[in-house]
Every structure is written in structure tokens, then in C-alpha cells.
Design an enzyme around this catalytic site. Structure first.
Site, PDB file in Angstrom:
ATOM      1  N   ASP A   1     -67.478  17.925   8.445  1.00 39.88           N
ATOM      2  CA  ASP A   1     -66.600  16.785   8.436  1.00 39.88           C
ATOM      3  C   ASP A   1     -66.985  15.910   9.770  1.00 39.88           C
ATOM      4  O   ASP A   1     -66.137  14.801   9.681  1.00 39.88           O
ATOM      5  CB  ASP A   1     -65.225  17.410   8.400  1.00 39.88           C
ATOM      6  CG  ASP A   1     -64.796  17.532   6.954  1.00 39.88           C
ATOM      7  OD1 ASP A   1     -65.040  16.762   6.096  1.00 39.88           O
ATOM      8  OD2 ASP A   1     -63.789  18.302   6.824  1.00 39.88           O
TER       9      ASP A   1
HETATM   10  C1  GLC Z   1     -63.498  22.716   7.905  1.00 42.72           C
HETATM   11  C2  GLC Z   1     -63.192  22.077   6.389  1.00 42.72           C
HETATM   12  C3  GLC Z   1     -64.572  22.239   5.566  1.00 42.72           C
HETATM   13  C4  GLC Z   1     -65.618  21.472   6.442  1.00 42.72           C
HETATM   14  C5  GLC Z   1     -65.955  22.288   8.003  1.00 42.72           C
HETATM   15  C6  GLC Z   1     -66.870  21.844   8.425  1.00 42.72           C
HETATM   16  O1  GLC Z   1     -63.646  24.091   7.549  1.00 42.72           O
HETATM   17  O2  GLC Z   1     -62.402  22.762   5.587  1.00 42.72           O
HETATM   18  O3  GLC Z   1     -64.250  21.204   4.338  1.00 42.72           O
HETATM   19  O4  GLC Z   1     -66.797  21.576   5.471  1.00 42.72           O
HETATM   20  O5  GLC Z   1     -64.677  22.220   8.366  1.00 42.72           O
HETATM   21  O6  GLC Z   1     -66.680  20.559   9.214  1.00 42.72           O
HETATM   22  C1  GLC Z   2     -61.557  18.326  11.940  1.00 41.39           C
HETATM   23  C2  GLC Z   2     -62.239  19.687  12.160  1.00 41.39           C
HETATM   24  C3  GLC Z   2     -63.053  19.952  10.982  1.00 41.39           C
HETATM   25  C4  GLC Z   2     -62.117  19.873   9.641  1.00 41.39           C
HETATM   26  C5  GLC Z   2     -61.738  18.245   9.591  1.00 41.39           C
HETATM   27  C6  GLC Z   2     -60.768  17.757   8.374  1.00 41.39           C
HETATM   28  O1  GLC Z   2     -62.727  17.216  11.970  1.00 41.39           O
HETATM   29  O2  GLC Z   2     -63.005  19.724  13.191  1.00 41.39           O
HETATM   30  O3  GLC Z   2     -63.310  21.224  11.022  1.00 41.39           O
HETATM   31  O4  GLC Z   2     -62.777  19.755   8.496  1.00 41.39           O
HETATM   32  O5  GLC Z   2     -60.819  18.082  10.825  1.00 41.39           O
HETATM   33  O6  GLC Z   2     -59.479  18.546   8.554  1.00 41.39           O
END
Ligand code: GLC
Ligand code: GLC
Length: 807
Positions: A484
Site C-alpha cells: 500500500d
Molecule cells: C496492510 C494492509 C494490506 C497491505 C499491507 C502492505 O497489512 O492491510 O492490505 O497489503 O499492509 O502494505
Molecule cells: C498505511 C500502512 C499500511 C496500510 C495502509 C492502509 O499505509 O503503512 O500498512 O496497508 O496504511 O491502511
């Protein structure tokens, strides 16, 4: 240092001190009513939606931490104490907390009085049961008061924490017959209320928080408890609570049970909400109370719950000779996967329950970890998820569990999302053999009349990637892929702006993801196999051609010499290459591209895994990238916003370490696979609880990497794809019992020190009793004594018990 121990016989983790490094929690409920409970009885409850229907109040970020939850006070003379230690913090003579599968027992003893408190949500019911078993262990008669208090949340947890203009005037309760009913907003649009009941005569109650506490006091020091008498106050506005006072006498050696019920009730459509002006209809509450108002009824409900939970675990049982591995495979990892299925990422001690709904990609991946235990629910979940897909194959990123509608605030544009739907559906079919799911009429964007068979959704998913490729023939990344925080089209320079949802700059037609390429190669293969199974041979061929194209593009443009590249940014520059100063290698493509078999014949798989270990390896597994970013890169986005070593900027993400474990298995590297597995599997690092910080019985999302100040410290426990993927890596690859479209594969990858493995696996109605001689070189497979070629147990319906040997 450890703070407790595993009790495998009872499938419990036993915490021996209330002073754990952080609150160590458990979940109660598996259906629609849920509670979070910490080892000091903190936490909260909600029905169906942690944001919209929150029963009790919890303040995240509060100091002292974890003071909100179930408050119990014993007052004997001038001595006041809490059996769960909090909120009073009087040192206890003895204490333990047993977190089990769907229940928690907390026991505290002081001055010869013991209180053993059992908490659970009976299966399918809308209430939390709190059974308090009091025993006078002293030699003399005791007289004392027992107080129990819950603080109501004014339903919408978000509003409850910010809209004080309104909500300080809306609180309403009804106190009747020793039961406190929370009926805020019931007079207007709500058809539901909550109540707090105890099956014993109460001497007094209180429902006004400020009266209960007295000015300037916290929950550790409520004025009315100190005084020894509640004041029968009926709250009006402000902060309604439910507090009961029970005055008791126990002879030496005598025990007594109190049963408290925290319940949630709805008035059926057409039924009267009120029976008299301002008097609510108590029928549903009375019915619920009637079910659990005695020790016998409560004990029977707990026994039924345990039976149900154990039945989930019966689907897969392993004996490996290594107790840590067994407890991960048989108890804790499956349990965490079930909870992750229930909660997605909504409510934990790190997820506030008001932020996110159900994630598209998260829920699809979660499914891989529970489909074998709860296939019926998996089917519905797939349909719910697919229903937020849009006509063009792209998807909303999240939906709200209450409405099941795509979350417009978050929107879409995460280009990995559609492909996860194929992974989830393929896993469901492999487990169940149920191809009829593909015919299920499923809407796009939940629009009535837009229904198409689920198969059409999968087709649009696969075509979405095919139709969204960049200059190198690799998939476009969109807002982000699995990571993300790798936001290649965002270019955000405004503080506070969300990296995920801000308007992207440019047309998004340049930045490409090698990770999505790996996903496409893996899941287009599965899609093609589904096509073949249902007679769509031409389509299968066409898709395999597309697969080949992306595979070739990955080999040509996605290989950095020693490992897979991560991406191309919006200017066409490489990300995750030795040419970069920082962020030279990322874990995700090493895991997924090797899992997908890209460049296998060229030796890329082994090379990529070797590089990953060399460049990303640390004590706790593989870090997500290295070296960490030390300054903000506008062209990379959120990833470079985190201090080095935390989160996506160089922590060990427990979610994608298992991809690499699986990749090692795919490459036949059993020793490396097992070694990596043990570096972050909870049971294997229990001794480091002090450093690890979070619960030692479940995975956390991440463990701070070596560049971080708090190296080794975990965050975001419980709700993480780490649960699912670790379970898949363990049950299906290390232990090697893996469902396929036409049967079960037996393909273990454990190092030689494991001599013999015994696994029982329930699969499509048969029970396979599998014995593996792990010392045999080139072993053969025997089914009911007959040798078969290959490693597959072909599925035959109605075989009952099947004996399988690999020797
Ligand atoms: C969080 C989110 C997931 C994402 C991950 C890496 O665990 O829930 O959707 O893939 O972060 O950013
Ligand atoms: C932030 C976190 C990530 C998560 C995203 C969406 O970017 O670092 O892990 O997946 O929020 O909530």
C-alpha cells in the site's frame, strides 16, 4: 524473557502476570457479536460492525493504557482490588489469564478470596457472558461487595469520540429489575438497545459515569466504590454506564457464581418498540437472559463453544515430533486465521474499528487460511467480495460489513486487487470441488440487475491486468499493489494527505509492478485450469498465451541480474534495483515471482532466493526492502515516509515472509524454507517476548527491522495476512498437504531432522490418515496400500477413511 506458557492440552496460552509488555488480547465471538479482551479484562464489544454498533467504549491512545473494558471491584473492608488487576492495580496474591479458543479465563486472588472469571460469546448469540466464580479460601467467613461496571459507547464509535456537541445530550438508560438497559437513540431511528444483567439480587446500581467516579477520579478510584455504595442514579445525557453492586457473604471454603450478561437486542420489524411511554419492549432481552441465567446453562454453552472450535481444528492435525511446529499447525495459526476471517482489519488493539471496513485484497487472502475449516462461509465471502467489483474488472478496495457496499471514500485503483479474487476462488474450488460457485449470479458494484455469473467476474479480473500494461509489457501499478505504501503515481507533497486516496498525478500509464506480474503468472495459470475444467479450452489457451507474454516481459525487463526488480516508477526508472542508492531489493517479487515459477529454467528462482537471504535476511526473517530509505522520495510515496526499519520501510513483514518460505519449497530448498519459517513463527520466538512486545501466540503484521531503534519489536498483532500465508506455508508446503483441483497433494518440505510426519486431513468428506517417512529418498505414494504415480491422491467421493503413506 517469557511472561507465560503454552498449554497445548487445553489449547490455551497461559499468561502468568498482568504486567505483560503490551496488552495481550483474545477475541470472543465468531459470528456477529464480538468482544476484544485483554489479559487484564480491557477491550470492548460490538455487534456486526465495530464502528456503527459499538456497545462499550474504548479509548485508543489512552493513558494509562487499556483502562477501558470490564471493570470489576471487590471491596472487603477498606481493601479494594480487581481480580484482573486493572483498573485498581492492587497487587494480587495470585493471577493468571488463560486465552483459549473463543474464551478467556482471568483469575485473581487477594486476601483469601479468589475470583475466577470466564468470558465468552455463546455461539450465534448476541451477548458476552461473564461468569464470576468466587471462592472464600480463607478460614473465616467473609463479607464483601462485588461491583461490575461497563461504560456504554453511544453506538457509532466514531461519533462517540468526536461529536460531543450532540452526544453529551443523547444518552438514555432504563434501570429496571436490577438490569440496566442502554437505549440511547432508541426513541428515534434505532431498533436496538443493549443491557447489562446479573443473575443475583443487586443492592444498588449506578448508570451515570460522573456520579460513579466522582470529580477527578479515574476507573481505578471510583468514589462510589470507595464509599461502598452505589447511588441508584439514572443517567440522563453525559456518559451512561451500567454498574451493579452485589453484597455477599461467603463461609470459609464456600463458593458462589455470579453470571453477568452484556447483551444486544433488536426489536423485530412490526413489533412495538415501546410498551408504555418511554418504557422499552424488553421481550428480546428477557429471552436472551433466560438462555444463560444459571451456571449450568453457561457451562453447557461454553462446552458447546469449545466443541465447535475444536471441530474447526479437526480438519487438519499434524504430529511432527516438534511441539512448537505442532502448536502452530494445529492450534494457534488456524485460530488466528479464523479470527482474521471474522474481523478482516477492522477491530484490534491496533485497528480502531472505525477506520477500515473489509479489504478486497485482505479478505481474499484471508480466505486461503480458513476455507478448509469453514467452506460454507468462504463461498458467501467470495460472492460478497466479488459484488464490489466494477464492470471494467477494477474493484473497490474495501466494503462496509453492515451494508456490503463498496467504500466510496477509499475508492479503487489498487491494481493487484482483481487478481486476488482468482486466488480466493481457485482455493475455494480446490478445497470443495464446488464449481457451481462460478455460476452464481453476482452483481457489479452491488447494482441490482447487473448480475453476471461469478466466472464473468474472474474473467474481467484477468482481463483487467491484460488490458492495463505499461511500456515494458508489465502490469500497471495504479495507486499501489500489495504494498500500500509504494505509491508511484501519487507525488504527494501535502502533509496529512492520504497516500492511498489522494488524486494521482499523470495518466498512470508508465509505472509498472513486477509484483503484479508475478501474481498474474500464478493466478492466470489457475484461471486457465478452471477454464479447462469447465470446458472453456479456447479461453484457457488464450489466457496461457497472455501468461507467457507477461512471463517473458518479466524475464526481460523485471530481472535485475541477481534478483527480481520491484517496479518501474512513473518516469520509467527502476525501483528495487542494484542501480538504486537505497531500496535496492524488495522481498515481494522474490516471493511471488519464484512461487509462480518465472525464470525457473534459467535458475532465477534459486538466485533470487539466495539474494533475498543475503540482502534482506535478519534474525527475524527477511526485511521487506534494503537498504531502508533515509529521506522522503516523492516519486515513491508513503514507503519512504516511515523511519528506517519500520513498517513498509524495512521492517520484517510477516505477511510476505511465508511467500519466500513457499518459494523455497517450490525450489526444493527444504532446509532454507524451515529455517526462515522458524525465525518469526510465534511459538519459536516466545522466549523473546520482552523484545517482541506483542502476543507470543499470534503473528503481528510486522517486526521492526535492523535499522530501527526498536529492532525486533512487533506491532499490529492479530489482524494480518501473516496468519493466512503462514498457515498456507506450514500446512500446505512445509508439511505439504495441499488441495488441488482433483485431489490432495502430498509434497512435504521439511529438513531431514524430521523423520516421520503423521497428518490427518478431512477433505471433501473423506478423512485422510497420512504417514510420511521423511528420511526416504525419492519416496512413493501408497493409497490404502496401493502404490500410485506422482504425489496426488486423486479424489474419490465417499471413501470415508483413507490410509496414505509416502515412503
Ligand atoms: C496492510 C494492509 C494490506 C497491505 C499491507 C502492505 O497489512 O492491510 O492490505 O497489503 O499492509 O502494505
Ligand atoms: C498505511 C500502512 C499500511 C496500510 C495502509 C492502509 O499505509 O503503512 O500498512 O496497508 O496504511 O491502511
Amino acid at each position: 524473557m517469557k511472561f507465560g506458557h503454552f498449554d497445548d492440552k487445553n489449547k490455551e496460552y497461559v499468561i502468568e502476570t498482568p504486567c505483560t509488555p503490551s496488552p495481550w488480547i483474545n477475541y470472543l465471538g465468531q459470528d456477529h457479536f464480538f468482544s476484544l479482551i485483554s489479559n487484564t479484562a480491557g477491550g470492548y464489544s460490538f455487534d456486526t460492525d465495530a464502528k456503527m454498533r459499538r456497545l462499550t467504549r474504548y479509548r485508543y491512545n489512552e493513558v494509562p493504557a487499556d483502562m477501558d473494558g470490564r471493570h470489576f471491584y471487590v471491596k472487603e473492608g477498606s481493601l479494594i482490588w480487581s481480580p484482573s488487576y486493572l483498573p485498581v492495580k492492587t497487587p494480587l496474591d495470585s493471577y493468571f489469564c488463560r486465552h483459549g479458543l473463543g474464551y478467556t479465563i482471568i483469575s485473581g486472588e487477594k486476601n483469601g478470596l479468589a475470583a475466577e472469571m470466564t468470558f465468552f460469546v455463546p455461539h450465534g448469540e448476541s451477548c458476552e457472558i461473564q461468569k464470576i466464580h468466587l471462592t472464600n479460601k480463607s478460614k473465616a467467613k467473609k463479607a464483601f461487595s462485588f461491583f461490575a461496571m461497563e461504560e456504554w459507547c453511544l453506538w457509532n464509535a466514531s461519533d462517540d469520540g468526536e461529536n460531543f456537541q450532540r452526544n453529551l445530550s443523547t444518552g438514555e438508560v432504563e434501570c429496571y429489575n436490577g438490569i440496566i438497559y442502554h437505549k440511547t437513540e432508541f426513541r428515534e431511528r434505532r431498533n436496538h438497545y443493549a443491557f447489562y444483567y446479573v443473575n443475583h439480587k443487586t443492592s444498588h446500581f449506578e448508570s451515570d459515569r460522573d456520579a460513579f467516579l466522582g470529580m477527578h477520579n479515574g476507573f481505578d478510584h471510583p468514589a462510589q466504590v470507595i464509599e461502598g455504595n452505589l447511588k441508584d442514579g439514572v443517567a440522563s445525557g453525559w456518559h451512561p454506564i451500567a454498574a451493579h453492586q452485589i453484597d455477599l457473604e461467603l463461609e470459609a471454603g464456600e463458593s458462589k457464581d455470579l453470571i453477568f450478561i452484556l447483551g444486544y437486542c433488536e426489536i423485530a420489524k412490526g413489533e412495538a418498540k415501546f410498551v408504555a411511554p418511554s418504557v422499552i419492549n424488553k421481550r428480546p432481552a428477557e429471552e436472551l437472559i433466560e438462555k444463560f441465567n444459571t451456571t449450568e446453562k453457561v457451562d453447557a454453552a461454553l462446552a458447546a463453544l469449545k466443541k465447535k472450535m475444536y471441530a474447526f481444528l479437526d480438519v487438519y492435525k499434524a504430529e511432527t515430533g516438534n511441539e512448537k511446529l505442532d502448536r502452530m499447525a494445529n492450534i494457534w495459526n488456524p485460530y488466528q486465521s479464523i479470527i482474521t476471517y471474522c474481523m478482516s482489519r477492522s477491530a484490534s488493539y491496533y485497528e480502531s474499528g472505525i477506520g477500515r471496513g473489509m479489504g478486497f485484497r485482505d479478505s481474499c487472502q484471508d480466505l486461503l487460511g480458513f476455507v478448509h475449516m469453514i467452506p460454507e462461509k468462504a463461498r458467501q465471502r467470495i460472492i460478497d467480495i466479488a459484488s464490489i467489483q466494477k464492470e471494467d474488472g477494477s474493484t473497490y478496495h474495501q466494503y462496509q460489513p453492515l451494508t456490503k457496499k463498496g467504500n466510496a471514500d477509499i475508492g479503487g485503483g489498487f491494481n493487484d486487487d482483481p487478481l486476488w479474487l482468482i486466488g480466493a476462488t481457485a482455493a475455494y474450488i480446490k478445497e470443495t470441488g464446488d464449481y457451481t460457485i462460478l455460476d452464481h449470479p453476482t452483481p457489479f458494484d452491488n447494482k441490482l440487475g447487473s448480475e453476471k455469473p461469478l466466472m464473468e467476474h474472474l474473467r474481467r479480473s484477468v482481463n483487467f491486468t491484460i488490458n492495463h500494461k505499461g511500456p515494458h509489457g508489465l502490469p500497471l501499478i495504479g495507486r499501489a499493489d500489495w504494498n500500500d505504501c509504494l505509491n508511484l503515481n501519487c507525488f504527494s507533497e501535502t502533509p496529512g494527505e492520504s497516500f492511498q486516496t489522494t488524486e494521482n498525478k499523470g495518466d498512470g500509464k508508465v509505472a509498472e509492478s513486477v509484483f503484479i506480474a508475478g501474481m498474474f503468472v500464478k493466478y492466470s495459470q489457475e484461471y486457465a485450469e478452471i477454464c479447462t475444467h469447465i470446458g472453456l479450452n479456447d479461453e484457457a489457451k488464450a489466457i496461457l498465451k497472455e501468461k507467457k507474454k507477461i512471463e517473458e516481459a518479466t524475464i526481460k525487463y523485471g530481472w535485475d541480474g541477481e534478483y527480481f526488480l520491484r517496479a518501474y516508477d512513473a518516469r520509467g526508472n527502476k525501483v528495487g534495483s542494484h542501480e538504486n542508492k537505497e531500496g535496492q531489493i524488495y522481498i515481494e517479487p522474490q516471493g511471488f515471482c519464484v512461487m509462480a515459477g518465472i525464470g525457473h529454467e534459467l535458475g532465477y528462482g534459486k538466485k533470487a532466493l539466495k539474494s533475498a537471504e543475503e540482502k534482506l535476511g535478519c534474525k527475524y526473517g527477511l526485511e521487506i526492502l534494503a537498504p531502508c530509505y533515509h529521506e522522503y522520495h516523492v516519486e515513491l510515496g508513503e514507503i519512504s515516509s516511515y523511519p528506517p526499519g519500520y513498517k513498509e520501510n524495512g521492517a520484517v513483514f510477516n505477511h510476505n515472509n511465508p511467500w519466500v518460505v513457499i518459494a523455497h519449497c517450490v525450489e526444493g530448498e527444504s532446509k532454507e524454507a524451515f529455517d526462515l519459517y522458524t525465525r518469526n513463527a510465534p511459538a519459536f520466538i516466545e522466549d523473546e517476548s520482552e523484545i517482541h512486545y506483542t502476543e507470543p501466540y499470534v503473528y503481528s503484521q510486522m517486526i521492526a527491522g535492523h535499522e530501527a531503534k526498536n529492532y525486533g519489536q512487533a506491532k499490529n498483532s492479530w489482524l494480518s495476512g501473516s496468519a493466512t500465508w503462514s498457515l498456507v506455508a506450514l500446512q500446505e508446503y512445509l508439511l505439504g498437504i495441499r488441495p488441488d483441483f482433483d485431489g490432495l497433494l502430498v509434497d512435504p518440505h521439511l529438513p531431514e531432522e524430521f523423520k516421520h510426519l503423521h497428518i490427518t486431513r478431512v477433505y471433501r468428506g473423506n478423512t485422510y490418515d497420512i504417514n510420511i517417512d521423511n528420511t526416504a529418498k525419492n519416496p512413493s505414494l501408497y493409497i490404502d496400500g496401493k502404490k500410485v504415480d506422482g504425489r496426488r491422491i486423486p479424489y474419490v467421493k465417499g471413501m470415508g477413511k483413507v490410509s496414505v503413506e509416502l515412503k
